[in-house]
Structures are given as C-alpha cells and as structure tokens.
Design a protein around this motif. Structure first.
Motif, PDB file in Angstrom:
ATOM      1  N   PRO A  69       0.805  -1.222   0.000  1.00 41.22           N
ATOM      2  CA  PRO A  69       0.000   0.000   0.000  1.00 41.22           C
ATOM      3  C   PRO A  69       0.841   1.276   0.000  1.00 41.22           C
ATOM      4  O   PRO A  69       0.437   2.283  -0.577  1.00 41.22           O
ATOM      5  N   LEU A  70       2.003   1.241   0.629  1.00 42.58           N
ATOM      6  CA  LEU A  70       2.877   2.414   0.619  1.00 42.58           C
ATOM      7  C   LEU A  70       3.392   2.680  -0.797  1.00 42.58           C
ATOM      8  O   LEU A  70       3.440   3.826  -1.242  1.00 42.58           O
ATOM      9  N   GLN A  71       3.740   1.610  -1.494  1.00 44.65           N
ATOM     10  CA  GLN A  71       4.204   1.753  -2.875  1.00 44.65           C
ATOM     11  C   GLN A  71       3.080   2.259  -3.774  1.00 44.65           C
ATOM     12  O   GLN A  71       3.318   3.067  -4.668  1.00 44.65           O
ATOM     13  N   GLU A  72       1.864   1.813  -3.509  1.00 45.42           N
ATOM     14  CA  GLU A  72       0.717   2.272  -4.294  1.00 45.42           C
ATOM     15  C   GLU A  72       0.471   3.763  -4.092  1.00 45.42           C
ATOM     16  O   GLU A  72      -0.077   4.431  -4.966  1.00 45.42           O
ATOM     17  N   MET A  73       0.896   4.305  -2.961  1.00 45.87           N
ATOM     18  CA  MET A  73       0.758   5.734  -2.685  1.00 45.87           C
ATOM     19  C   MET A  73       1.835   6.547  -3.396  1.00 45.87           C
ATOM     20  O   MET A  73       1.817   7.773  -3.349  1.00 45.87           O
ATOM     21  N   GLY A  74       2.787   5.875  -4.032  1.00 46.97           N
ATOM     22  CA  GLY A  74       3.842   6.563  -4.756  1.00 46.97           C
ATOM     23  C   GLY A  74       5.167   6.630  -4.031  1.00 46.97           C
ATOM     24  O   GLY A  74       6.100   7.278  -4.499  1.00 46.97           O
ATOM     25  N   LEU A  75       5.279   5.957  -2.899  1.00 46.19           N
ATOM     26  CA  LEU A  75       6.535   5.931  -2.155  1.00 46.19           C
ATOM     27  C   LEU A  75       7.435   4.840  -2.717  1.00 46.19           C
ATOM     28  O   LEU A  75       6.941   3.816  -3.184  1.00 46.19           O
ATOM     29  N   GLU A  76       8.727   5.054  -2.649  1.00 51.69           N
ATOM     30  CA  GLU A  76       9.686   4.029  -3.053  1.00 51.69           C
ATOM     31  C   GLU A  76      10.336   3.464  -1.801  1.00 51.69           C
ATOM     32  O   GLU A  76      10.992   4.194  -1.059  1.00 51.69           O
ATOM     33  N   ILE A  77      10.119   2.179  -1.581  1.00 48.12           N
ATOM     34  CA  ILE A  77      10.719   1.499  -0.439  1.00 48.12           C
ATOM     35  C   ILE A  77      12.121   1.088  -0.851  1.00 48.12           C
ATOM     36  O   ILE A  77      12.296   0.237  -1.719  1.00 48.12           O
ATOM     37  N   LYS A  78      13.113   1.700  -0.250  1.00 50.78           N
ATOM     38  CA  LYS A  78      14.510   1.407  -0.592  1.00 50.78           C
ATOM     39  C   LYS A  78      15.102   0.356   0.328  1.00 50.78           C
ATOM     40  O   LYS A  78      16.110  -0.249   0.000  1.00 50.78           O
ATOM     41  N   GLY A  79      14.481   0.148   1.477  1.00 45.87           N
ATOM     42  CA  GLY A  79      14.920  -0.877   2.412  1.00 45.87           C
ATOM     43  C   GLY A  79      13.743  -1.315   3.257  1.00 45.87           C
ATOM     44  O   GLY A  79      13.075  -0.476   3.863  1.00 45.87           O
ATOM     45  N   ALA A  80      13.482  -2.620   3.290  1.00 41.09           N
ATOM     46  CA  ALA A  80      12.332  -3.130   4.032  1.00 41.09           C
ATOM     47  C   ALA A  80      12.499  -2.940   5.541  1.00 41.09           C
ATOM     48  O   ALA A  80      11.548  -3.114   6.288  1.00 41.09           O
ATOM     49  N   ASP A  81      13.691  -2.563   5.962  1.00 41.41           N
ATOM     50  CA  ASP A  81      13.902  -2.279   7.377  1.00 41.41           C
ATOM     51  C   ASP A  81      13.593  -0.819   7.710  1.00 41.41           C
ATOM     52  O   ASP A  81      13.740  -0.397   8.848  1.00 41.41           O
ATOM     53  N   GLY A  82      13.157  -0.037   6.700  1.00 39.58           N
ATOM     54  CA  GLY A  82      12.697   1.322   6.980  1.00 39.58           C
ATOM     55  C   GLY A  82      13.450   2.425   6.288  1.00 39.58           C
ATOM     56  O   GLY A  82      13.854   3.391   6.924  1.00 39.58           O
ATOM     57  N   LEU A  83      13.610   2.326   4.989  1.00 42.06           N
ATOM     58  CA  LEU A  83      14.211   3.402   4.209  1.00 42.06           C
ATOM     59  C   LEU A  83      13.271   3.704   3.045  1.00 42.06           C
ATOM     60  O   LEU A  83      12.950   2.815   2.251  1.00 42.06           O
ATOM     61  N   VAL A  84      12.810   4.961   2.983  1.00 43.34           N
ATOM     62  CA  VAL A  84      11.775   5.347   2.032  1.00 43.34           C
ATOM     63  C   VAL A  84      12.191   6.624   1.306  1.00 43.34           C
ATOM     64  O   VAL A  84      12.689   7.559   1.925  1.00 43.34           O
TER      65      VAL A  84
END
Length: 134
Positions: A69-84
């Motif tokens: 859902p975060l990616q669908e909002m247009g965010l890029e997840i650069k690290g699943a441990d918490g880098l956006v």
C-alpha cells in the motif's frame, strides 16, 4: 507520478513508523532464515528446513502486504527495514525526499542517482513543491 512536498511527506511519518515498526522484526527474521537456508553450510533438505522455508515465504508475503500500500501511494521502499524515498521536485530538478526509520520527520533529500550516501539536509521546505502528473 506524484511529487511530494516536504509537508506532505512528513505527514506520512506516523504511518511509516507504525508500519516499519511491525515489519522490521519480520525482516530481521527473514535475514536470519536466509543465512541458514542460503549460507555456505546450508543444511540438507529436511522437515526442519522445509519449515524454515515456509516461515520465510510467509514472512515475505506479510512484508509485501504491509509495504504494498505504501508503494501504491507513490513511495519508493529502498529498504524493508525502513528506508523510504518520495519523488519530489527541487526547482525544476527531480529529486528524492528521504526518510529512515526512527526519524521524526522528512528532513533530508538526495539526487535521483546519489542514493542514501548523498543525503543532504533540507534547508528550506519551500524548495520542494508538490506536482501531480498523470
């Protein structure tokens, strides 16, 4: 593609903090399982190993379910441990606003190619304006 202002990105920090607070232990467990399953001394295929694979796959699916859902909002997840990263414009230049788990606000940015190591503090939030493209 959506471009975020600093204010818009920072409003998402409580959601990001909550989401990554849930996800980070799963990511850590997946990493430990990967060390066992994919390491140089990987164990032979046993019931225990199959159980580890199932656990890893279930955790990966949960992680995808939380971050999707975060990616669908247009965010890029650069690290699943918490880098956006958030797409933004600094003047006419496309850049990323950058947030890392534990930060209280979006307070850094970097060039598209620079990555995390190129992070710079945001001096003036007004330098970054939201834009909406179809």
């Amino acid at each position: 593609m959506r471009f975020f202002s600093v204010e818009e990105a920072s409003r998402l920090v409580p959601l990001l903090t909550k989401t990554f607070g849930r996800v980070r232990p799963w990511v850590e467990r997946v990493q430990k399982l990967a060390e066992v399953l994919d390491g140089p001394e990987a164990p032979p295929d046993t019931a225990e190993v199959r159980s580890f694979r199932e656990e890893r796959d279930e955790l990966l699916e949960r992680i995808r379910g939380e971050l999707g859902p975060l990616q669908e909002m247009g965010l890029e997840i650069k690290g699943a441990d918490g880098l956006v990263d958030f797409h933004a414009r600094r003047g006419e230049e496309p850049v990323y606003l950058c947030w890392r788990f534990g930060e209280n606000a979006v307070a850094h940015w970097h060039d598209l190619k620079a990555g995390f190591s190129g992070r710079r503090p945001i001096d003036s939030p007004d330098d970054f304006e939201p834009t909406y493209l179809s």
